[in-house]
Design a protein around this motif. Sequence first.
Motif, PDB file in Angstrom:
ATOM      1  N   GLU A  68      92.249  85.601 -29.310  1.00  0.00           N
ATOM      2  CA  GLU A  68      90.807  85.670 -29.089  1.00  0.00           C
ATOM      3  C   GLU A  68      90.512  86.771 -28.075  1.00  0.00           C
ATOM      4  O   GLU A  68      91.124  86.830 -27.009  1.00  0.00           O
ATOM      5  N   VAL A  69      89.570  87.638 -28.433  1.00  0.00           N
ATOM      6  CA  VAL A  69      89.184  88.728 -27.546  1.00  0.00           C
ATOM      7  C   VAL A  69      88.158  88.201 -26.550  1.00  0.00           C
ATOM      8  O   VAL A  69      87.026  87.879 -26.913  1.00  0.00           O
ATOM      9  N   LEU A  70      88.554  88.114 -25.276  1.00  0.00           N
ATOM     10  CA  LEU A  70      87.652  87.661 -24.227  1.00  0.00           C
ATOM     11  C   LEU A  70      86.891  88.832 -23.608  1.00  0.00           C
ATOM     12  O   LEU A  70      85.698  88.739 -23.348  1.00  0.00           O
ATOM     13  N   THR A  71      87.611  89.931 -23.371  1.00  0.00           N
ATOM     14  CA  THR A  71      87.019  91.164 -22.850  1.00  0.00           C
ATOM     15  C   THR A  71      87.620  92.315 -23.638  1.00  0.00           C
ATOM     16  O   THR A  71      88.847  92.487 -23.628  1.00  0.00           O
ATOM     17  N   PRO A  72      86.819  93.117 -24.347  1.00  0.00           N
ATOM     18  CA  PRO A  72      87.387  94.086 -25.285  1.00  0.00           C
ATOM     19  C   PRO A  72      87.793  95.427 -24.699  1.00  0.00           C
ATOM     20  O   PRO A  72      88.523  96.181 -25.352  1.00  0.00           O
TER      21      PRO A  72
ATOM     22  N   GLU B 271      91.009  91.572 -21.958  1.00  0.00           N
ATOM     23  CA  GLU B 271      91.545  90.216 -21.801  1.00  0.00           C
ATOM     24  C   GLU B 271      91.668  89.581 -23.175  1.00  0.00           C
ATOM     25  O   GLU B 271      90.693  89.519 -23.931  1.00  0.00           O
TER      26      GLU B 271
ATOM     27  N   THR C  30      96.445  83.919 -21.107  1.00  0.00           N
ATOM     28  CA  THR C  30      95.611  85.104 -21.290  1.00  0.00           C
ATOM     29  C   THR C  30      96.339  86.336 -20.781  1.00  0.00           C
ATOM     30  O   THR C  30      96.864  86.350 -19.670  1.00  0.00           O
TER      31      THR C  30
ATOM     32  N   THR D 114      95.997  90.115 -19.569  1.00  0.00           N
ATOM     33  CA  THR D 114      95.005  91.003 -18.975  1.00  0.00           C
ATOM     34  C   THR D 114      95.614  92.391 -18.811  1.00  0.00           C
ATOM     35  O   THR D 114      96.725  92.532 -18.289  1.00  0.00           O
TER      36      THR D 114
ATOM     37  N   VAL E  49      85.014  93.555 -30.136  1.00  0.00           N
ATOM     38  CA  VAL E  49      83.940  93.007 -29.313  1.00  0.00           C
ATOM     39  C   VAL E  49      84.339  91.607 -28.863  1.00  0.00           C
ATOM     40  O   VAL E  49      85.227  90.976 -29.443  1.00  0.00           O
ATOM     41  N   ARG E  50      83.685  91.150 -27.822  1.00  0.00           N
ATOM     42  CA  ARG E  50      83.964  89.811 -27.302  1.00  0.00           C
ATOM     43  C   ARG E  50      83.780  88.768 -28.405  1.00  0.00           C
ATOM     44  O   ARG E  50      82.797  88.790 -29.153  1.00  0.00           O
ATOM     45  N   GLY E  51      84.741  87.875 -28.536  1.00  0.00           N
ATOM     46  CA  GLY E  51      84.662  86.823 -29.548  1.00  0.00           C
ATOM     47  C   GLY E  51      85.420  87.127 -30.819  1.00  0.00           C
ATOM     48  O   GLY E  51      85.602  86.219 -31.651  1.00  0.00           O
TER      49      GLY E  51
END
Length: 313
Positions: free
Chosen positions: A17-21, A75, A113, A115, A150-152
């Motif tokens: 899952e993309v939390l911060t792209p 992230e 996660t 980072t 993108v996020r999500g």
Amino acid sequence: MINKLQKEVSLSSEDIEVLTPGLFSTVQGIGITGYRHLGIPIGGALDSHALLLGNRLLGNPDDTQGVELTSGKVELKFNRDSWFVVTGAQYQIFIGERNIWNGWRNRIKAGETLTLKGPSSKMRAYLTIDGGIIQHSPLNKQGSTSQMLVRGDRLQLGKPLPIAKPIGAVQRGYSDEIRALPGPEMSLFTAASRKAFWHNRWQLTNASNRMGARLNGEALSLSTANELNSHAVMPGVVQVPPSGQPIILLADAQTTGGYPKIATVIEADLWKLAQTRPGQTIRFVHVSPSQADDANYEWQQYFYRLQRAIDGS
């Protein structure tokens, strides 16, 4: 890979899952061939050697897709135990508070996660994961969508691989010397422009992107005005538009063009353009076709020795 594709397939729990792209992060493979007659570029990783290195360290097939990272903080939450490698540009890499090395395969557990912050040097990094990232568009099976994350977003992973322990590899040292062959229209330029091309330094501009490396320096000019028909072009071709400022075509460039071609960057050095930052300068070095072949052979030997080391680890 991305939201649009998710509508076509059922999501697996074995994904990321993309939390911060980050900025300009995309999923890339080695590119696609056989579609240039339709105007579709080769695409794929700008630094294909870095992507290949990561896949080799993980035991993935060479055409396995990874994430091309360009800048900023990224992230990613992993939903299955995975091995991963970050190659290319130097990033700060963390799992929680734990610092991770570049160029080594590392273990991350489901629920953790990853980072990444950077780059601190060079320009683009590549995140590869055991089993790779699965895409479901036939056209992009080996290439890319060049659609920014993108996020999500959820990145579906392939089957995990049986990996026993960490292993790493020495990555290449960057050089600002770009080896090139004279282009078919080199003789159309003035003697002063030909000299300037080979002897001057050229600065990469902020207008550069995955389509082309745009350079700034002494304007190049033709001996006489010359209208060229549109012709086939490919990554590495150095075109000179009316502004006189060269453009080096990269992976996402158009398949045809009408600007005169002053030179072609050899395949073995295209990765350097992926790792050159805007504001940095490069210098073209004239080589012969046999020297270009030798440079490609050096890369083949690098990956041969790497594979021998991996097989013996």
